[in-house]
Design an enzyme around this catalytic site. Structure first.
Site, PDB file in Angstrom:
ATOM      1  N   ARG B  21       0.845  -1.194   0.000  1.00  0.00           N
ATOM      2  CA  ARG B  21       0.000   0.000   0.000  1.00  0.00           C
ATOM      3  C   ARG B  21       0.885   1.252   0.000  1.00  0.00           C
ATOM      4  NH1 ARG B  21      -0.861   4.854   2.066  1.00  0.00           N
ATOM      5  NH2 ARG B  21      -0.274   4.015   4.089  1.00  0.00           N
ATOM      6  N   ASP B  22       1.495   1.575   1.124  1.00  0.00           N
ATOM      7  CA  ASP B  22       2.285   2.806   1.193  1.00  0.00           C
ATOM      8  C   ASP B  22       3.444   2.753   0.198  1.00  0.00           C
ATOM      9  OD1 ASP B  22       3.078   5.285   1.979  1.00  0.00           O
ATOM     10  OD2 ASP B  22       3.626   4.761   4.017  1.00  0.00           O
ATOM     11  N   HIS B 214       4.265   4.154  12.772  1.00  0.00           N
ATOM     12  CA  HIS B 214       4.572   4.087  11.339  1.00  0.00           C
ATOM     13  C   HIS B 214       5.662   5.119  11.055  1.00  0.00           C
ATOM     14  CE1 HIS B 214       3.386   3.732   6.992  1.00  0.00           C
ATOM     15  NE2 HIS B 214       3.819   4.981   6.962  1.00  0.00           N
ATOM     16  N   HIS B 216       8.908   6.770   8.736  1.00  0.00           N
ATOM     17  CA  HIS B 216       9.561   6.923   7.441  1.00  0.00           C
ATOM     18  C   HIS B 216      11.045   7.212   7.666  1.00  0.00           C
ATOM     19  CE1 HIS B 216       6.321   7.216   4.196  1.00  0.00           C
ATOM     20  NE2 HIS B 216       5.782   6.626   5.235  1.00  0.00           N
ATOM     21  N   CYS B 247       8.646   9.961  -0.456  1.00  0.00           N
ATOM     22  CA  CYS B 247       7.994  10.975   0.375  1.00  0.00           C
ATOM     23  C   CYS B 247       7.537  12.081  -0.557  1.00  0.00           C
ATOM     24  CB  CYS B 247       8.986  11.523   1.405  1.00  0.00           C
ATOM     25  SG  CYS B 247       8.298  12.878   2.376  1.00  0.00           S
ATOM     26  N   ASN B 256       9.543   4.535   3.347  1.00  0.00           N
ATOM     27  CA  ASN B 256       9.194   3.786   4.547  1.00  0.00           C
ATOM     28  C   ASN B 256      10.423   3.190   5.221  1.00  0.00           C
ATOM     29  OD1 ASN B 256       6.105   3.403   4.782  1.00  0.00           O
ATOM     30  ND2 ASN B 256       6.509   3.197   2.600  1.00  0.00           N
TER      31      ASN B 256
END
Lengths: 313, 313
Positions: B21-22, B214, B216, B247, B256
């Site tokens: 997803r991300d 979560h 990054h 990003c 991530n």
């Protein structure tokens, strides 16, 4: 006379730029002396005060360090601190004569690595610390003697390294007169729990004598291990601009802790570094120009500083 | 009925793969559905059990998530847990109908970002949590509702984010029935001190409700922040294979947290993950084949596992 307390003040974190030594250990081509001086000057202007500038070895073996004396002079001219490796008595004599501020002796944490890498026993390596101290005492400049224990968190040859062995070696180095004790995760095996535990034990053992931690980012743990070392009372951390410097035991792997990212970490942890991060990042240009085939690392250089927030200590 | 305590057991660290997803949010081309299923299957075989597999949005807007239902089915078939984003009521309905195990609602930490990114107020975002819970309760599968607070450590638009604001939003989400609370360092501003403090406050606030973090790696702090989150009581951490995902606010920056490196960190910290790291790294081949223009990150994939030492928990 130089004092370890002055070079590595208690209650502070000192960041040492080791790119000019450890960073150049494996590069395919190396910067000109003039470019190295620019590197020193620009990092000095950015606020860096501690530079490892080379190694006292025959220039035939390591031509990248042939100009170590000039760089020691340039560092002194700037008003910063220089250190250099001396791996035998001749090197220590030369280092003293060159007026370096700090001699770094290297002791392998394991007998296997000591024999394979330096062709001598660990006991002989500790004896070099004693001899370096005597040479320093007899010299004009009286440099500090820093005993750096390589492979302190795991050894590429012997595997596991017992913390007791590192502590015993550190004790031997202190007894031999070392002014500072370093431990290195030479091959990037360590995690933060291990770094915290060993650093804490060393700090307890060393008392006023500063404990320095030298981390490699081989397995991506340099920043987290640096944070662990800071929390555990380390007085200084090593890094190199752009993470320059590979790992001889893991071809293609990343090398030293990225200096810029350590600055960001410290500031974000509330530990002031006195370093202007944007100015520091700009110095990478010299490395890119002089060593275009070397891959530079570092997240801050890619992302830029965080906008619109106060991230400095 | 699915229980948050079952998905995110207390006293353990759960690692969630969010690459599907991300990781795919910004890629130039995306893997085929079959390749995504391979990715799921191979990571499952390596020991991964938690997968964020897509987003319930019109496929016209995000074609990379058009196959979210198929991936939810595949995850269920494997016996793993699936989660998916739902950013409006229609998405939450579709997610419930698809039988996902966990719906993720996103709430911006700042009003500025909420309006700019989602064109709605933070209060409306919290209302969606309440609505998602009601839809879940009325559904067959009764997915968990996970309220993820974006920009929780600093905002690309508003700058500083007050922890009080995040805690107040978390409280609102709990009141609305959230089964889990997440906080995201969406733009990589955070350092470990900040992550530890906010995570600890959230854990205190949430009690039995799991807190998910979560991170990054935009500024190289993902691993150190992960360690801080673990120490502070976070129940789960997100990462993506190869750090896939950029990003949007820092072009060229890393994305991530690197899943492989998180596994190494956890094991090195004595936290068992149940994941075979060598097998996990091998899954990168799928990403390299399917998305050759995406740069993959991660130190373990470059260096290999540490030889001759026990590094697993």
């Amino acid at each position: 006379m130089i004092s370890a307390q002055h070079l590595y003040p208690a209650g502070q974190i000192t960041l040492r730029e080791v790119g000019l030594r450890d960073g150049l250990q494996l590069v395919r081509r190396f910067p000109s002396t003039e470019a190295k001086k620019q590197w020193l000057r620009q990092e000095y202007a950015a606020g860096v005060r501690h530079f490892e500038v080379g190694s006292f070895l025959p220039a035939s073996r390591m031509p990248q360090f042939a100009d170590v004396r000039e760089l020691i002079d340039e560092t002194a001219r700037l008003g910063a601190w220089s250190s250099a490796l001396a791996l035998n008595e001749r090197g220590a004599m030369d280092a003293c004569a060159a007026g370096v501020d700090e001699i770094i002796n290297v002791i392998s944490a394991t007998e296997e690595h000591s024999q394979a890498n330096m062709r001598r026993s660990r006991a002989d390596a500790v004896e070099l610390v004693r001899r370096s101290k005597a040479l320093s005492a007899a010299s004009d400049h009286k440099p500090l003697v820093n005993a750096g224990i390589a492979m302190a968190f795991g050894c590429s040859i012997a595997g596991e390294v017992k913390p007791e062995d590192v502590l015993r070696l550190a004790e031997g180095c202190l007894e031999a007169g070392a002014d500072a004790i370093g431990v290195a995760d030479t091959v990037g095996f360590a995690g933060p729990t291990q770094v915290a535990a060993l650093t804490r034990q060393l700090v307890d053992l060393c008392g006023d004598i500063p404990v320095l931690v030298h981390l490699h980012d081989t397995r991506g743990m340099a920043v987290v291990n640096a944070a662990a070392a800071i929390d555990a009372g380390a007085r200084a951390l090593d890094g190199s601009l752009g993470g320059l410097g590979g790992c001889p035991f893991a071809p293609g792997a990343t090398g030293n802790a990225v200096f810029e990212d350590l600055v960001f970490l410290c500031e974000r942890m509330g530990v002031p570094t006195g370093i202007d991060l944007a100015a520091l990042i700009a110095v990478r240009r010299i490395l890119e120009t002089e060593m275009p085939e070397e891959e530079l690392h570092g997240a801050l250089a890619r992302s830029g500083l965080p906008p619109r927030v106060k991230w400095t200590a």
